[in-house]
Design a protein around this motif. Sequence first.
Motif, mmCIF file in Angstrom:
data_model
loop_
_atom_site.group_PDB
_atom_site.id
_atom_site.type_symbol
_atom_site.label_atom_id
_atom_site.label_comp_id
_atom_site.label_asym_id
_atom_site.label_seq_id
_atom_site.Cartn_x
_atom_site.Cartn_y
_atom_site.Cartn_z
ATOM 1 N N LEU A 1 0.827 -1.208 0.000
ATOM 2 C CA LEU A 1 0.000 0.000 0.000
ATOM 3 C C LEU A 1 0.862 1.259 0.000
ATOM 4 O O LEU A 1 0.554 2.231 -0.696
ATOM 5 C CB LEU A 1 -0.927 -0.003 1.223
ATOM 6 N N GLY A 2 1.925 1.252 0.807
ATOM 7 C CA GLY A 2 2.787 2.431 0.855
ATOM 8 C C GLY A 2 3.451 2.723 -0.474
ATOM 9 O O GLY A 2 3.462 3.877 -0.949
ATOM 10 N N PHE A 3 3.975 1.686 -1.131
ATOM 11 C CA PHE A 3 4.604 1.891 -2.442
ATOM 12 C C PHE A 3 3.571 2.233 -3.507
ATOM 13 O O PHE A 3 3.865 2.979 -4.453
ATOM 14 C CB PHE A 3 5.398 0.656 -2.838
ATOM 15 N N LEU A 4 2.344 1.691 -3.365
ATOM 16 C CA LEU A 4 1.281 2.049 -4.307
ATOM 17 C C LEU A 4 0.929 3.524 -4.186
ATOM 18 O O LEU A 4 0.757 4.221 -5.208
ATOM 19 C CB LEU A 4 0.046 1.188 -4.045
ATOM 20 N N VAL A 5 0.816 4.017 -2.972
ATOM 21 C CA VAL A 5 0.517 5.441 -2.769
ATOM 22 C C VAL A 5 1.629 6.307 -3.351
ATOM 23 O O VAL A 5 1.373 7.310 -4.026
ATOM 24 C CB VAL A 5 0.322 5.718 -1.263
ATOM 25 N N MET A 6 2.886 5.920 -3.113
ATOM 26 C CA MET A 6 3.994 6.706 -3.662
ATOM 27 C C MET A 6 4.006 6.671 -5.181
ATOM 28 O O MET A 6 4.231 7.702 -5.843
ATOM 29 C CB MET A 6 5.320 6.185 -3.099
ATOM 30 N N ALA A 7 3.756 5.496 -5.775
ATOM 31 C CA ALA A 7 3.778 5.389 -7.237
ATOM 32 C C ALA A 7 2.661 6.221 -7.868
ATOM 33 O O ALA A 7 2.898 6.961 -8.846
ATOM 34 C CB ALA A 7 3.638 3.920 -7.645
ATOM 35 N N LEU A 8 1.458 6.129 -7.316
ATOM 36 C CA LEU A 8 0.353 6.921 -7.866
ATOM 37 C C LEU A 8 0.585 8.408 -7.651
ATOM 38 O O LEU A 8 0.208 9.232 -8.498
ATOM 39 C CB LEU A 8 -0.959 6.477 -7.223
ATOM 40 N N GLY A 9 1.199 8.750 -6.512
ATOM 41 C CA GLY A 9 1.503 10.156 -6.278
ATOM 42 C C GLY A 9 2.486 10.706 -7.293
ATOM 43 O O GLY A 9 2.344 11.838 -7.777
ATOM 44 N N ILE A 10 3.486 9.903 -7.656
ATOM 45 C CA ILE A 10 4.462 10.343 -8.668
ATOM 46 C C ILE A 10 3.789 10.480 -10.028
ATOM 47 O O ILE A 10 4.019 11.458 -10.762
ATOM 48 C CB ILE A 10 5.630 9.348 -8.732
ATOM 49 N N LEU A 11 2.938 9.518 -10.386
ATOM 50 C CA LEU A 11 2.280 9.565 -11.697
ATOM 51 C C LEU A 11 1.318 10.732 -11.806
ATOM 52 O O LEU A 11 1.218 11.377 -12.867
ATOM 53 C CB LEU A 11 1.540 8.242 -11.941
ATOM 54 N N ILE A 12 0.583 11.021 -10.744
ATOM 55 C CA ILE A 12 -0.451 12.054 -10.821
ATOM 56 C C ILE A 12 0.141 13.448 -10.639
ATOM 57 O O ILE A 12 -0.166 14.377 -11.389
ATOM 58 C CB ILE A 12 -1.547 11.784 -9.769
ATOM 59 N N LEU A 13 1.008 13.584 -9.619
ATOM 60 C CA LEU A 13 1.552 14.908 -9.322
ATOM 61 C C LEU A 13 2.758 15.253 -10.183
ATOM 62 O O LEU A 13 3.021 16.420 -10.436
ATOM 63 C CB LEU A 13 1.944 14.994 -7.836
ATOM 64 N N GLY A 14 3.509 14.228 -10.577
ATOM 65 C CA GLY A 14 4.719 14.487 -11.341
ATOM 66 C C GLY A 14 5.867 14.991 -10.504
ATOM 67 O O GLY A 14 6.830 15.562 -11.048
ATOM 68 N N ILE A 15 5.789 14.827 -9.179
ATOM 69 C CA ILE A 15 6.842 15.288 -8.281
ATOM 70 C C ILE A 15 7.453 14.059 -7.608
ATOM 71 O O ILE A 15 6.813 13.433 -6.772
ATOM 72 C CB ILE A 15 6.300 16.250 -7.211
ATOM 73 N N PRO A 16 8.671 13.669 -7.944
ATOM 74 C CA PRO A 16 9.274 12.500 -7.309
ATOM 75 C C PRO A 16 9.710 12.821 -5.884
ATOM 76 O O PRO A 16 10.030 13.971 -5.561
ATOM 77 C CB PRO A 16 10.492 12.205 -8.205
ATOM 78 N N PRO A 17 9.731 11.832 -5.007
ATOM 79 C CA PRO A 17 10.179 12.086 -3.635
ATOM 80 C C PRO A 17 11.693 12.207 -3.567
ATOM 81 O O PRO A 17 12.426 11.597 -4.352
ATOM 82 C CB PRO A 17 9.688 10.844 -2.880
ATOM 83 N N THR A 18 12.149 13.002 -2.638
ATOM 84 C CA THR A 18 13.585 13.039 -2.345
ATOM 85 C C THR A 18 13.966 11.791 -1.547
ATOM 86 O O THR A 18 13.098 11.034 -1.106
ATOM 87 C CB THR A 18 13.933 14.295 -1.543
ATOM 88 N N PHE A 19 15.271 11.593 -1.387
ATOM 89 C CA PHE A 19 15.715 10.424 -0.628
ATOM 90 C C PHE A 19 15.222 10.485 0.814
ATOM 91 O O PHE A 19 14.826 9.468 1.389
ATOM 92 C CB PHE A 19 17.238 10.323 -0.655
ATOM 93 N N GLU A 20 15.225 11.684 1.411
ATOM 94 C CA GLU A 20 14.762 11.797 2.798
ATOM 95 C C GLU A 20 13.271 11.525 2.907
ATOM 96 O O GLU A 20 12.821 10.878 3.855
ATOM 97 C CB GLU A 20 15.078 13.195 3.338
ATOM 98 N N GLU A 21 12.489 11.983 1.935
ATOM 99 C CA GLU A 21 11.049 11.697 1.965
ATOM 100 C C GLU A 21 10.795 10.205 1.824
ATOM 101 O O GLU A 21 9.937 9.641 2.525
ATOM 102 C CB GLU A 21 10.352 12.472 0.843
ATOM 103 N N PHE A 22 11.524 9.542 0.923
ATOM 104 C CA PHE A 22 11.367 8.099 0.776
ATOM 105 C C PHE A 22 11.762 7.380 2.066
ATOM 106 O O PHE A 22 11.079 6.433 2.495
ATOM 107 C CB PHE A 22 12.219 7.603 -0.388
#
Length: 347
Positions: free
Chosen positions: A165-186
């Motif tokens: 679920l956590g990786f799914l939320v991150m993947a959809l967030g990247i696809l929709i927002l277009g903003i990748p997470p930084t290393f600290e956020e990940f």
Amino acid sequence: MNLSNRLKKLNLSGVFPAEKEKTNVNRSAFFALVRKEFTDNIRSWRIIILLAIITLTCIGSLYTAVTTIQDAIDQSGENGQQIGKDSYLFLKLFTVSDGTLPNFVTFVTFLGPLLGIALGFDAINSERNKGTLSRLMSQPIPRDYVLNAKFVAALLLNIVLFFSLGFLVMALGILILGIPPTFEEFARVFCFLILCIAYIAFWLNLGILFSVLFRQAATSALSSIAVWLFFSVFYNMIVQMAAKSMFSSGSITNQEQAINAQGSILNFMRLSPNYLFSESTTTLLSPTVRSLGPLTTRQTTGAIPSPLPLDQSLLLIWPQLTGLIAATLICFAIAYMLFMRQEIRSN
């Protein structure tokens, strides 16, 4: 000839083949029990329904968070990327909501204990009532393998679910927002998922404890849910009422007494696993949180209002995480001792 040469000559690795074979058989039996329990959990309709509810609610919370963040980016115009870098925008996928649905953290806080209780409340008494526990004990395996395998299988299911679920939320967030997470956020999201697993492990072990303690599955389920409701709803009210009666406005005359009173209230609140989890998630997913207790004016003088780095946030929540793990181990130790001392008879 010295002792080391004699040991080499005797070749002790081949002297006790029976002991090695017994160890390998026990290890294979344990993994077989874990695989069997994991398969049973996945095929259980009760668990399937709970997993579906958790998945749907998390997707709904993601939709509300993405909508809120997208509106903020649209209002910022060309500076959307800069806002995402400066304000830890990616972490808001787990904490922000538009008001129609709670956020991801709220759903985990509410539904996570139910999943842990559902996996553990009938772990032992269902086997006892079916008459299969005595058959398991008649096999040449240690008794504690049964309890350990049930806990490990349920914990593996939680690990797979929440990391997915956590990786799914991150993947959809990247696809929709277009903003990748930084290393600290990940890294913060990764630590948050580990914290979720530790939180649910407490409720899982509590359910297993009541499953060992009570013969009827309904009694163990109601006892587990009663403890969950007490800490979720009533414990905060009880502490606030007690604090109101103990620390009345007339008894506090200066700032130091007010800080001591607030610290005492916080210490009582931290006896609740829900509050420990809430404090930890707030600190991990909101880097602007710099303290979890009251501060004096002298302590805040000269402080720079900047977000904490990850290592400082982890140091800040280390007591809370240690408390959750300690409560989990205490529940498991009590269940282990009770199970090892119980008499198991065939029906």
